[in-house]
Design an enzyme around this catalytic site. Structure first.
Site, PDB file in Angstrom:
ATOM      1  N   ASP A  63       6.848   1.841 -33.561  1.00  0.00           N
ATOM      2  CA  ASP A  63       7.230   3.219 -33.238  1.00  0.00           C
ATOM      3  C   ASP A  63       8.581   3.205 -32.520  1.00  0.00           C
ATOM      4  OD1 ASP A  63       7.465   5.796 -32.128  1.00  0.00           O
ATOM      5  OD2 ASP A  63       5.295   6.019 -31.988  1.00  0.00           O
TER       6      ASP A  63
ATOM      7  N   HIS B 181       6.110   5.866 -36.099  1.00  0.00           N
ATOM      8  CA  HIS B 181       5.653   7.083 -35.415  1.00  0.00           C
ATOM      9  C   HIS B 181       4.816   7.971 -36.342  1.00  0.00           C
ATOM     10  CE1 HIS B 181       5.891   9.592 -31.850  1.00  0.00           C
ATOM     11  NE2 HIS B 181       6.130  10.649 -32.610  1.00  0.00           N
TER      12      HIS B 181
ATOM     13  N   SER C  25       1.730  13.038 -31.323  1.00  0.00           N
ATOM     14  CA  SER C  25       3.085  12.978 -30.769  1.00  0.00           C
ATOM     15  C   SER C  25       3.217  13.952 -29.590  1.00  0.00           C
ATOM     16  CB  SER C  25       4.090  13.249 -31.898  1.00  0.00           C
ATOM     17  OG  SER C  25       5.401  13.004 -31.485  1.00  0.00           O
TER      18      SER C  25
HETATM   19  C1  MLT Z   1       7.751  14.192 -26.953  1.00  0.00           C
HETATM   20  O1  MLT Z   1       8.799  14.780 -26.779  1.00  0.00           O
HETATM   21  O2  MLT Z   1       6.646  14.654 -26.658  1.00  0.00           O
HETATM   22  C2  MLT Z   1       7.864  12.845 -27.577  1.00  0.00           C
HETATM   23  O3  MLT Z   1       9.184  12.417 -27.519  1.00  0.00           O
HETATM   24  C3  MLT Z   1       7.342  12.851 -28.952  1.00  0.00           C
HETATM   25  C4  MLT Z   1       8.094  13.781 -29.831  1.00  0.00           C
HETATM   26  O4  MLT Z   1       7.794  14.956 -29.844  1.00  0.00           O
HETATM   27  O5  MLT Z   1       9.005  13.347 -30.543  1.00  0.00           O
END
Ligand code: MLT
Length: 221
Positions: A156, A187, A106
């Site tokens: 996701d 996700h 992520s």
């Molecule tokens: C991010 O902010 O890098 C993406 O939105 C993934 C997350 O951290 O939720």
């Protein structure tokens, strides 16, 4: 944990000195402890350098600032990716490591993708779990021959399929050997991520002899 390098981190030397080191990068709200077990499961015995992001969002560690979910402060992405790359250089020297393969989830996958684009020489490849395009405009990177696995979730809610496909295309155009797989999940990580990641690591032709024999591997950082 160590404070003499610029990021809070843990280093686990592992017992396979010849294996490529892993650079572990957690998701939003995680820390340097989160991905150590995943790294060991994916690449048993490999040295693991696990880092905590320096940005706090409502108390949750991240690797760069965002303006909203999926909308990034790209100046901050650039700055933080360079700082992380500088830390990797220092940690490699301290622990005697070859360039690592990033394993990010992520937000950690997104900073790893930014590092690939901005400081390609500091990574030997990357395993990007639920990654998206970190920079709309990136400099031309030379990723020739670097292996990259992107694993996306079909449902996701944060990352549209077109976005992860665009990331795969960006990295391929820069010369990386990209595999992009989409699982029937969201996700969150699943057992299928682990299976894919393990198979990909085992298939890396250069997942061996990456430790710098000139330098000792120190104890946990
Ligand atoms: C991010 O902010 O890098 C993406 O939105 C993934 C997350 O951290 O939720």
């Amino acid at each position: 944990m160590s404070n003499d390098l610029t990021f809070v981190h843990r280093f686990e030397p592992g017992n396979r000195l010849e294996a490529s080191p892993l650079l572990l990068l957690h998701g939003t709200g995680g820390d340097e402890n989160d991905l150590l077990p995943l790294g060991e499961a994916i690449a048993p015995g490999a040295p693991r350098l696990s880092v905590r992001g320096q940005v706090l969002e409502h108390g949750m560690p991240r690797f760069f600032r965002r303006l909203a979910e999926g909308v990034f402060d790209e100046d901050d992405v650039r700055r933080r990716a360079n700082e992380l790359a500088d830390f990797v250089v220092a940690a490699r020297s301290r622990y005697g490591l070859a360039p690592p393969i990033a394993l990010g989830y992520s937000n950690g996958a997104n900073i790893a993708a930014a590092m690939l684009l901005l400081r390609p020489e500091e990574l030997d490849g990357a395993l990007l779990l639920r990654a998206m395009v970190p920079l709309r405009e990136a400099p031309k990177a030379d990723l020739a021959g670097k292996p990259v696995l992107i694993v996306s979730g079909k449902s996701d809610p944060i990352i549209p399929p077109s976005n992860s496909a665009q990331l795969a295309a960006m990295l391929s155009e820069a010369g990386a050997e990209v595999q992009h797989r989409t699982l029937p999940v969201g996700h969150q990580l699943s057992q299928a991520d682990l299976t894919l990641a393990k198979a990909w690591v085992q298939g890396l032709r250069h997942f061996s002899i990456r430790h710098d024999p000139e330098k000792p591997v120190a104890a946990s950082g």
